[in-house]
Motif scaffolding. Structure first.
Motif, PDB file in Angstrom:
ATOM      1  N   ARG A  16       0.832  -1.203   0.000  1.00  0.00           N
ATOM      2  CA  ARG A  16       0.000   0.000   0.000  1.00  0.00           C
ATOM      3  C   ARG A  16       0.869   1.256   0.000  1.00  0.00           C
ATOM      4  O   ARG A  16       0.581   2.226  -0.711  1.00  0.00           O
ATOM      5  CB  ARG A  16      -0.916  -0.012   1.223  1.00  0.00           C
ATOM      6  CG  ARG A  16      -1.999   1.057   1.174  1.00  0.00           C
ATOM      7  CD  ARG A  16      -2.916   0.971   2.380  1.00  0.00           C
ATOM      8  NE  ARG A  16      -2.265   1.417   3.601  1.00  0.00           N
ATOM      9  CZ  ARG A  16      -2.084   2.690   3.938  1.00  0.00           C
ATOM     10  NH1 ARG A  16      -2.493   3.645   3.151  1.00  0.00           N
ATOM     11  NH2 ARG A  16      -1.492   3.005   5.073  1.00  0.00           N
ATOM     12  N   THR A  17       1.941   1.248   0.764  1.00  0.00           N
ATOM     13  CA  THR A  17       2.859   2.383   0.795  1.00  0.00           C
ATOM     14  C   THR A  17       3.544   2.561  -0.551  1.00  0.00           C
ATOM     15  O   THR A  17       3.691   3.687  -1.047  1.00  0.00           O
ATOM     16  CB  THR A  17       3.901   2.187   1.908  1.00  0.00           C
ATOM     17  OG1 THR A  17       3.222   2.055   3.145  1.00  0.00           O
ATOM     18  CG2 THR A  17       4.862   3.356   1.976  1.00  0.00           C
ATOM     19  N   TYR A  18       3.961   1.467  -1.164  1.00  0.00           N
ATOM     20  CA  TYR A  18       4.614   1.534  -2.466  1.00  0.00           C
ATOM     21  C   TYR A  18       3.655   2.072  -3.528  1.00  0.00           C
ATOM     22  O   TYR A  18       4.039   2.908  -4.350  1.00  0.00           O
ATOM     23  CB  TYR A  18       5.126   0.154  -2.875  1.00  0.00           C
ATOM     24  CG  TYR A  18       5.807   0.146  -4.215  1.00  0.00           C
ATOM     25  CD1 TYR A  18       7.066   0.706  -4.373  1.00  0.00           C
ATOM     26  CD2 TYR A  18       5.196  -0.416  -5.329  1.00  0.00           C
ATOM     27  CE1 TYR A  18       7.694   0.716  -5.602  1.00  0.00           C
ATOM     28  CE2 TYR A  18       5.818  -0.413  -6.560  1.00  0.00           C
ATOM     29  CZ  TYR A  18       7.059   0.153  -6.699  1.00  0.00           C
ATOM     30  OH  TYR A  18       7.675   0.159  -7.905  1.00  0.00           O
ATOM     31  N   ALA A  19       2.403   1.635  -3.506  1.00  0.00           N
ATOM     32  CA  ALA A  19       1.404   2.141  -4.459  1.00  0.00           C
ATOM     33  C   ALA A  19       1.184   3.640  -4.264  1.00  0.00           C
ATOM     34  O   ALA A  19       1.042   4.391  -5.241  1.00  0.00           O
ATOM     35  CB  ALA A  19       0.096   1.381  -4.306  1.00  0.00           C
ATOM     36  N   GLY A  20       1.169   4.089  -3.014  1.00  0.00           N
ATOM     37  CA  GLY A  20       1.030   5.521  -2.747  1.00  0.00           C
ATOM     38  C   GLY A  20       2.225   6.319  -3.256  1.00  0.00           C
ATOM     39  O   GLY A  20       2.069   7.413  -3.805  1.00  0.00           O
ATOM     40  N   PHE A  21       3.416   5.763  -3.102  1.00  0.00           N
ATOM     41  CA  PHE A  21       4.614   6.430  -3.594  1.00  0.00           C
ATOM     42  C   PHE A  21       4.595   6.545  -5.122  1.00  0.00           C
ATOM     43  O   PHE A  21       4.923   7.592  -5.681  1.00  0.00           O
ATOM     44  CB  PHE A  21       5.861   5.672  -3.141  1.00  0.00           C
ATOM     45  CG  PHE A  21       7.122   6.159  -3.788  1.00  0.00           C
ATOM     46  CD1 PHE A  21       7.707   7.343  -3.381  1.00  0.00           C
ATOM     47  CD2 PHE A  21       7.710   5.450  -4.824  1.00  0.00           C
ATOM     48  CE1 PHE A  21       8.859   7.811  -3.980  1.00  0.00           C
ATOM     49  CE2 PHE A  21       8.867   5.904  -5.433  1.00  0.00           C
ATOM     50  CZ  PHE A  21       9.447   7.090  -5.010  1.00  0.00           C
ATOM     51  N   ILE A  22       4.198   5.480  -5.792  1.00  0.00           N
ATOM     52  CA  ILE A  22       4.122   5.497  -7.256  1.00  0.00           C
ATOM     53  C   ILE A  22       3.076   6.510  -7.717  1.00  0.00           C
ATOM     54  O   ILE A  22       3.307   7.276  -8.660  1.00  0.00           O
ATOM     55  CB  ILE A  22       3.822   4.091  -7.800  1.00  0.00           C
ATOM     56  CG1 ILE A  22       4.987   3.160  -7.512  1.00  0.00           C
ATOM     57  CG2 ILE A  22       3.497   4.115  -9.284  1.00  0.00           C
ATOM     58  CD1 ILE A  22       6.282   3.551  -8.176  1.00  0.00           C
ATOM     59  N   ASN A  23       1.916   6.561  -7.051  1.00  0.00           N
ATOM     60  CA  ASN A  23       0.882   7.537  -7.403  1.00  0.00           C
ATOM     61  C   ASN A  23       1.397   8.955  -7.202  1.00  0.00           C
ATOM     62  O   ASN A  23       1.200   9.819  -8.058  1.00  0.00           O
ATOM     63  CB  ASN A  23      -0.373   7.300  -6.563  1.00  0.00           C
ATOM     64  CG  ASN A  23      -1.492   8.236  -6.938  1.00  0.00           C
ATOM     65  OD1 ASN A  23      -1.772   8.438  -8.104  1.00  0.00           O
ATOM     66  ND2 ASN A  23      -2.132   8.808  -5.939  1.00  0.00           N
ATOM     67  N   PHE A  24       2.063   9.209  -6.090  1.00  0.00           N
ATOM     68  CA  PHE A  24       2.621  10.537  -5.827  1.00  0.00           C
ATOM     69  C   PHE A  24       3.649  10.908  -6.893  1.00  0.00           C
ATOM     70  O   PHE A  24       3.681  12.056  -7.348  1.00  0.00           O
ATOM     71  CB  PHE A  24       3.263  10.564  -4.434  1.00  0.00           C
ATOM     72  CG  PHE A  24       3.872  11.888  -4.090  1.00  0.00           C
ATOM     73  CD1 PHE A  24       3.074  12.928  -3.663  1.00  0.00           C
ATOM     74  CD2 PHE A  24       5.233  12.088  -4.193  1.00  0.00           C
ATOM     75  CE1 PHE A  24       3.639  14.164  -3.350  1.00  0.00           C
ATOM     76  CE2 PHE A  24       5.800  13.309  -3.885  1.00  0.00           C
ATOM     77  CZ  PHE A  24       5.002  14.352  -3.461  1.00  0.00           C
ATOM     78  N   SER A  25       4.455   9.946  -7.316  1.00  0.00           N
ATOM     79  CA  SER A  25       5.465  10.213  -8.337  1.00  0.00           C
ATOM     80  C   SER A  25       4.828  10.575  -9.669  1.00  0.00           C
ATOM     81  O   SER A  25       5.270  11.506 -10.349  1.00  0.00           O
ATOM     82  CB  SER A  25       6.370   8.999  -8.517  1.00  0.00           C
ATOM     83  OG  SER A  25       7.059   8.729  -7.327  1.00  0.00           O
ATOM     84  N   LYS A  26       3.785   9.849 -10.064  1.00  0.00           N
ATOM     85  CA  LYS A  26       3.112  10.140 -11.333  1.00  0.00           C
ATOM     86  C   LYS A  26       2.442  11.509 -11.303  1.00  0.00           C
ATOM     87  O   LYS A  26       2.618  12.314 -12.222  1.00  0.00           O
ATOM     88  CB  LYS A  26       2.086   9.054 -11.654  1.00  0.00           C
ATOM     89  CG  LYS A  26       2.692   7.734 -12.055  1.00  0.00           C
ATOM     90  CD  LYS A  26       1.647   6.768 -12.556  1.00  0.00           C
ATOM     91  CE  LYS A  26       0.932   6.089 -11.427  1.00  0.00           C
ATOM     92  NZ  LYS A  26       0.055   4.986 -11.875  1.00  0.00           N
ATOM     93  N   LEU A  68      -3.906  13.099  -5.772  1.00  0.00           N
ATOM     94  CA  LEU A  68      -3.242  12.441  -4.650  1.00  0.00           C
ATOM     95  C   LEU A  68      -4.209  11.623  -3.813  1.00  0.00           C
ATOM     96  O   LEU A  68      -3.821  10.637  -3.196  1.00  0.00           O
ATOM     97  CB  LEU A  68      -2.518  13.468  -3.783  1.00  0.00           C
ATOM     98  CG  LEU A  68      -1.290  14.099  -4.433  1.00  0.00           C
ATOM     99  CD1 LEU A  68      -0.712  15.157  -3.510  1.00  0.00           C
ATOM    100  CD2 LEU A  68      -0.249  13.055  -4.772  1.00  0.00           C
ATOM    101  N   PHE A  69      -5.479  12.016  -3.799  1.00  0.00           N
ATOM    102  CA  PHE A  69      -6.470  11.281  -3.027  1.00  0.00           C
ATOM    103  C   PHE A  69      -7.253  10.280  -3.868  1.00  0.00           C
ATOM    104  O   PHE A  69      -8.028   9.504  -3.328  1.00  0.00           O
ATOM    105  CB  PHE A  69      -7.447  12.245  -2.347  1.00  0.00           C
ATOM    106  CG  PHE A  69      -6.808  13.048  -1.259  1.00  0.00           C
ATOM    107  CD1 PHE A  69      -6.484  12.457  -0.050  1.00  0.00           C
ATOM    108  CD2 PHE A  69      -6.521  14.381  -1.444  1.00  0.00           C
ATOM    109  CE1 PHE A  69      -5.881  13.183   0.951  1.00  0.00           C
ATOM    110  CE2 PHE A  69      -5.919  15.125  -0.441  1.00  0.00           C
ATOM    111  CZ  PHE A  69      -5.601  14.522   0.763  1.00  0.00           C
ATOM    112  N   ALA A  70      -7.055  10.295  -5.188  1.00  0.00           N
ATOM    113  CA  ALA A  70      -7.849   9.443  -6.078  1.00  0.00           C
ATOM    114  C   ALA A  70      -7.344   8.009  -6.141  1.00  0.00           C
ATOM    115  O   ALA A  70      -8.049   7.138  -6.607  1.00  0.00           O
ATOM    116  CB  ALA A  70      -7.886  10.038  -7.478  1.00  0.00           C
ATOM    117  N   GLY A  71      -6.128   7.770  -5.740  1.00  0.00           N
ATOM    118  CA  GLY A  71      -5.609   6.407  -5.769  1.00  0.00           C
ATOM    119  C   GLY A  71      -4.871   6.104  -7.059  1.00  0.00           C
ATOM    120  O   GLY A  71      -4.171   6.946  -7.613  1.00  0.00           O
TER     121      GLY A  71
END
Length: 94
Positions: A16-26, A68-71
């Protein structure tokens, strides 16, 4: 001796943390590129470019916050704003 009481790794939280990091990066990458496009509007767009640059800059910040909140699909609002800003840049600097 090894400590046998150490908790095992929480893989679900790690993913879950990794997915959040990837989303933030994009979202962050698209937002930074869009800010650069807004700066080009400010520099080369004249009066209309300055106006549309401010509108696009505010829209970029709003789209980034939503993204950032959309996932997982959070990059889409920023990409839409980037496309519209690109069209405005083409129309005002030509």
């Amino acid at each position: 001796m090894a400590d046998q009481t150490a908790p095992s790794m929480d893989y679900a939280e790690h993913e879950r943390t990794y997915a959040g990091f990837i989303n933030f990066s994009k979202v962050g990458t698209i937002a930074v590129i869009n800010i650069m496009l807004c700066l080009a509007l400010f520099a080369f767009g004249g009066g209309a470019g300055t106006f549309f640059g401010w509108v696009a800059l505010i829209a970029t910040l709003v789209a980034a916050a939503i993204g950032l909140f959309a996932g997982e699909k959070g990059w889409i609002p920023s990409a839409v704003v980037f496309g519209i800003t690109g069209l405005l840049a083409i129309l005002t600097t030509a």
